[in-house]
Design a protein around this motif. Structure first.
Motif, mmCIF file in Angstrom:
data_model
loop_
_atom_site.group_PDB
_atom_site.id
_atom_site.type_symbol
_atom_site.label_atom_id
_atom_site.label_comp_id
_atom_site.label_asym_id
_atom_site.label_seq_id
_atom_site.Cartn_x
_atom_site.Cartn_y
_atom_site.Cartn_z
ATOM 1 N N ASN A 272 0.828 -1.210 0.000
ATOM 2 C CA ASN A 272 0.000 0.000 0.000
ATOM 3 C C ASN A 272 0.863 1.260 0.000
ATOM 4 N N GLY A 275 2.601 1.942 -3.331
ATOM 5 C CA GLY A 275 1.677 2.530 -4.306
ATOM 6 C C GLY A 275 1.295 3.954 -3.974
ATOM 7 N N ALA A 304 -1.694 -1.210 -6.197
ATOM 8 C CA ALA A 304 -0.601 -0.236 -6.167
ATOM 9 C C ALA A 304 -0.017 -0.040 -7.561
#
Length: 332
Positions: A272, A275, A304
């Motif tokens: 996460n 991204g 991502a």
């Protein structure tokens, strides 16, 4: 014969009783509707000016009044009309009845009473409202925290300290509550509470809870505390929460470091963060995570990759065609 007569009379009595109760119920419903319409008319007047003097609130209508009054109060947002609503409630004695409800021990009455005290910003009831912070019911305690913050914004540090250990308080509800305070105030006190929690024996419980509240604060102000947490605590739950709290592009190296962590939820938060903070240069790291053995990690790595700057459908199809792992292809 006598048994038959007795049965007939009992049946008739039951029928009369049912009809009577039905009539009473209909009458009560009609009167409640009439009172609701009258009260709504008076409450609407409060939007423009204080209405003419009203009689004291009858005990039989108190709960209905408080429910309707609070609904109107909550619908106004930040409005000067709230002062008129508050003055009107005090004039009819709603504040006194709400204080009685606070001590009633009945959940329904206590909930409406706490909400009323908060909307009235009733400083006299602050000690009683404060006691609800540690109540065993998460519903009552959360409502108490909200009311306490409305009564006294300076109670924010106390609320954050309790939020750190109350695992039964849902994070979305806490964020909604904290957004009633200014982000500057939340940031200042969140940093202090985080730093203090690092020194406590139950830091591994407190710190992750607090890190999840960063969306109600200025991430830049909380960033030094987040970095301290990631450098001092090593348990997976705290690391995952710390990665989720990263907002600065300069912290991308931390996300890379944890992309190979043995715990899947840490790798998921690393994906996460890559991204959220990264550029196209992070594609190799995300492709490695795309082949992870855990579905959630693959799923977040795929999201991502799609969110990276400049990602196009043609490029994504090209990446997918080059992948050998069918699970990675499926995720992308």
């Amino acid at each position: 014969m006598w048994l038959g007569i007795a049965s007939f009379m009992l049946t008739a009595a039951m029928l009369v009783t049912v009809l009577f109760l039905s009539m009473v119920g209909t009458l009560r419903t009609r009167r409640a509707a009439e009172y609701r319409e009258q009260l709504q008319s008076v409450l609407l007047q409060c939007l423009f000016a204080l209405p003419p003097p009203q009689p004291s609130l009858p005990a039989a209508r108190a709960y209905q009044f408080l429910k309707q009054w609070n609904r109107m109060h909550e619908s106004l947002g930040a409005s000067d009309a709230k002062d008129n609503l508050n003055n009107f409630a005090r004039e009819v004695g709603a504040d006194r009845i709400a204080r009685t409800y606070l001590r009633s021990g009945k959940l329904r009455k206590q909930l409406i009473a706490i909400l009323t005290m908060g909307n009235l910003r009733d400083s006299a009831s602050r000690p009683e409202v404060e006691d609800f912070l540690r109540h065993e019911s998460p519903v009552l305690s959360l409502r108490g925290a909200q009311a306490l913050l409305r009564i006294d914004p300076n109670a924010l540090p106390q609320i954050l300290d309790v939020a750190a250990w109350r695992i039964d308080w849902p994070v979305p509800r806490m964020l909604s509550l904290l957004r009633e305070a200014s982000p500057e105030s939340v940031s200042e006190h969140l940093v202090r509470t985080l730093d203090a929690s690092l020194e406590k024996s139950d830091a591994e419980v407190r710190v992750p809870r607090l890190l999840k509240l960063i969306d109600a604060a200025h991430a830049e102000q909380v960033r030094p505390s987040v970095l301290r947490v990631l450098h001092r605590l090593v348990d997976a739950e705290t690391i995952a929460a710390g990665l989720a709290a990263l907002r600065h592009p300069d912290d991308i190296a931390l996300a890379r470091d944890y992309a190979t962590h043995p715990e899947w939820h840490v790798r998921m938060e690393a994906a996460n963060a890559l991204g959220r903070l990264g550029t196209r240069e992070e594609l190799p790291n995300l492709l490695a995570l795309l082949g992870d053995r855990n579905w959630w990690v693959r799923h977040r790595a795929a999201r991502a990759i799609v969110s990276l700057p400049g990602a196009s459908a043609a490029q994504l199809e090209s990446i997918a065609s080059a992948l050998l792992d069918r699970f990675a292809v499926d995720a992308l």
